[in-house]
Design a protein around this motif. Structure first.
Motif, PDB file in Angstrom:
ATOM      1  N   ARG A 129      73.003  51.821  51.453  1.00  0.00           N
ATOM      2  CA  ARG A 129      72.745  53.780  51.508  1.00  0.00           C
ATOM      3  C   ARG A 129      71.209  53.919  51.716  1.00  0.00           C
ATOM      4  N   ARG A 130      70.528  53.463  51.308  1.00  0.00           N
ATOM      5  CA  ARG A 130      69.463  53.782  51.044  1.00  0.00           C
ATOM      6  C   ARG A 130      68.061  53.409  52.434  1.00  0.00           C
ATOM      7  N   ARG A 147      69.906  55.430  55.383  1.00  0.00           N
ATOM      8  CA  ARG A 147      68.744  57.171  55.355  1.00  0.00           C
ATOM      9  C   ARG A 147      67.703  56.679  56.051  1.00  0.00           C
ATOM     10  N   ALA A 148      66.946  55.823  55.377  1.00  0.00           N
ATOM     11  CA  ALA A 148      65.689  55.692  56.075  1.00  0.00           C
ATOM     12  C   ALA A 148      65.355  55.691  57.951  1.00  0.00           C
ATOM     13  N   GLY A 189      73.568  51.121  46.919  1.00  0.00           N
ATOM     14  CA  GLY A 189      72.956  51.796  47.197  1.00  0.00           C
ATOM     15  C   GLY A 189      71.289  51.102  48.322  1.00  0.00           C
ATOM     16  N   VAL A 190      71.403  49.713  47.757  1.00  0.00           N
ATOM     17  CA  VAL A 190      70.064  49.502  48.871  1.00  0.00           C
ATOM     18  C   VAL A 190      70.500  49.381  50.173  1.00  0.00           C
TER      19      VAL A 190
END
Length: 156
Positions: free
Chosen positions: A66-67, A70-71, A63-64
């Motif tokens: 992917r975030r 995405r940012a 998740g880290v």
């Protein structure tokens, strides 16, 4: 005493950025540093430093990561780990949607594997004879320069 080479390659398998770390280092933790190393000069304007997409293996599935992508408005083409899928399904509707995976685009990941295979053709890089990491990284960069020179020399 192992070494890991983290690299980013373009659509033709040519290295854009290289980071050398110890073998125990996590791949996902080094993604930001590898992306910071990318600089593609243009004829006019600023150099390009942000890729359109990151195609990576399951080691980068978190998740880290992917975030982070995405940012920065970078498309993540990363399959999920089996345990992540199981945990999401176990949570039911609270687990959320699975991240999208463009399977056709993911097939281009073989470019990265082929660039590593080409890199490991150098016996000194494959066996890591160098004691200093800076000398080892210099050999990796030299190999990348030769790869670029070969492909540029082939163009008319």
């Amino acid at each position: 005493m192992t070494t890991k080479i983290h690299t980013a390659v373009d659509g033709r398998g040519r290295p854009l950025a290289v980071v050398v770390t110890g073998g125990q280092r996590n791949d996902g933790a080094m993604l930001s540093q590898v992306l910071e190393e990318i600089v593609v000069p243009r004829y006019r304007g600023r150099a390009r430093s942000r890729p359109d997409a990151v195609i990576a293996d399951r080691a980068y599935s978190s998740g880290v990561t992917r975030r982070f992508l995405r940012a920065r408005r970078i498309t993540a083409v990363i399959p999920q780990k089996r345990d992540e899928i199981a945990n999401r399904k176990r949570r039911g509707s609270a687990g959320g949607r699975p991240p999208a995976l463009d399977e056709i685009r993911y097939k281009q990941r073989n470019l990265v594997e082929r660039s590593y295979a080409l890199l490991k053709q150098w016996r000194g890089l494959a066996t890591r004879y160098d004691k200093l990491a800076i000398v080892y990284r210099a050999a990796v960069v030299l190999s990348a320069c030769i790869t670029w020179a070969r492909q540029i020399g082939d163009t008319p």
